[in-house]
Enzyme design. Structure first.
Site: not given
Length: 415
Positions: A65, A69, A72, A109, A142, A202, A272
């Protein structure tokens, strides 16, 4: 305790607590944690009974990626030894999803690492959604693909997506300390795009990154204003190879208080438990079911979770039941006419439909890895060395295991 009685009354009426009340929940002592769980549990049962919704993650594209972040394991510069692969084919993703659905999940998801999808990526995901829905009637899907450009949410809705996940993760005031390659406002904009396109929104948070109680309350109050149908609560797993690898700030009791605070602020929304429950709640996971009405089944994006069979046994042993595909997740006032945790008039409620997904990964969904990671307990064998008894508050790096099965591998998934 007057505080808890007040919060229960407000939760049953869908009224917004004050910031002071939310902070007071986080400040309660470990001696009072069972009282806090019991109080928030009354609110949870009012709106969701004893049902637990199961969700299943499929990591469509893992690693590499360009975003930074800090939590992550898929981030730019990460040295974590995770699986790295490009886009799964629709039939591969459908096969991976089938394992979770067979285990009792009602929502899939679909997650992809990256800043956000190109239009070609949206086409890819549209084909994957079709493949999954063709094979599984009634399944919810999702999408969790990062920051959305104009028109992409509408295209995903047209392709059959039911929801879109994008987390705020932490407070606006501290966001720049966690990520520099995009802004808090970028994240808010993507959630709003999903809303506007008619997707069930979400959006959630990651706890344990060194934030203050005020930061936690700030992000949860911001989420209420955004009015997602689902609020995933991730607990940071400090993964070696990421900047937050040394942040071990959570105890099971702290996690329970955070979940209770979220439930009081967002009483009628799908809360969740996402990445990190096995690592930080550990043997206290069954208590968390009294607060949250939704979990992920099996493994996460790049790390292992608790065995799917163990999840189902935990739910049954705690006196809860798996939510069926034919059951509507959200209370009637949200599922039909809108009006839930989020808009703030009189009853303190807003609007939307469906239920949401996930947790996080760059801009993604579901679980996390360091904030987008979740761990598992390695299985002991007869030849294993004795495991020393854990000490309260110590780093539990022994509970973090990189995913080596399921999507992107030739091995069967954990579901």
């Amino acid at each position: 305790m007057d505080l808890l009685n007040t919060l229960v009354d407000k939760g049953l009426r869908r009224e917004l607590p004050t910031r002071e009340e939310a902070l007071a929940v986080l400040a309660t002592s470990d001696d009072d944690v069972l009282d806090v769980v019991a109080a928030a549990g009354r609110v949870r049962r009012q709106w969701f009974g004893r049902r637990v919704k199961l969700n299943y993650l499929v990591n469509l594209k893992s690693g590499l990626c360009p975003e930074d972040c800090s939590y992550c394991s898929q981030r730019l510069g990460s040295t974590a030894g995770i699986l790295k692969y490009t886009w799964l084919k629709p039939e591969e993703a459908s096969q991976a999803a089938a394992a979770g659905l067979a285990g009792g999940a009602k929502r899939v998801c679909l997650v992809a690492s990256g800043r956000g999808p190109t239009d070609r990526d949206v086409d890819r995901v549209a084909g994957t959604i079709k493949a999954i829905k063709d094979q599984n009637e009634g399944v919810e899907v999702c999408a969790c693909l990062g920051l959305l450009s104009d028109g992409q949410a509408e295209r995903l809705r047209e392709a059959g997506a039911d929801a879109y996940n994008h987390n705020l993760n932490t407070s606006e005031g501290t966001y720049g300390e966690i990520t520099t390659t995009h802004t808090y406002a970028d994240r808010v904009d993507t959630v709003q795009k999903a809303h506007a396109a008619g997707l069930s929104a979400c959006s959630g948070l990651i706890a344990g990154m060194g934030e203050s109680d005020e930061d936690l309350v700030d992000v949860v109050f911001s989420l209420r204003e955004l009015d997602p149908d689902s609020v995933p609560v991730n607990f940071l797993i400090p993964v070696e190879g990421t900047p937050l690898a040394k942040e071990w700030n959570l105890t099971p009791q702290r996690c329970l208080r955070i979940l209770a605070m979220v439930r009081f602020v967002c009483p009628d929304v799908e809360v969740r438990i996402a990445g990190g429950r096995e690592v930080h709640l550990r043997t206290m996971q069954p208590l968390a079911l009294h607060l949250a009405n939704s979990i992920f089944l099996g493994d996460y994006l790049t790390t292992e979770g608790q065995a799917g069979k163990a999840d189902l046994e935990m739910i049954a042993d705690a006196g809860f039941e798996v939510e069926g595909a034919e059951q509507v997740t959200l209370p009637g006032h949200r599922a039909t006419a809108g009006g839930g945790c989020g808009s703030h008039e009189s009853a303190g409620c807003g609007s939307h439909e469906g239920a949401g997904c996930g947790s996080h990964e760059g801009g993604g969904c579901g679980a996390h890895e360091g904030g987008g990671v979740c761990g598992s307990v390695p299985v002991a064998t007869a030849a294993s060395a004795p495991v020393p008894a854990p000490v309260a508050g110590e780093a539990r790096t022994d509970l973090v295991a990189v995913r080596r099965r399921g999507a992107g591998t030739d091995l069967a998934p954990n579901a």
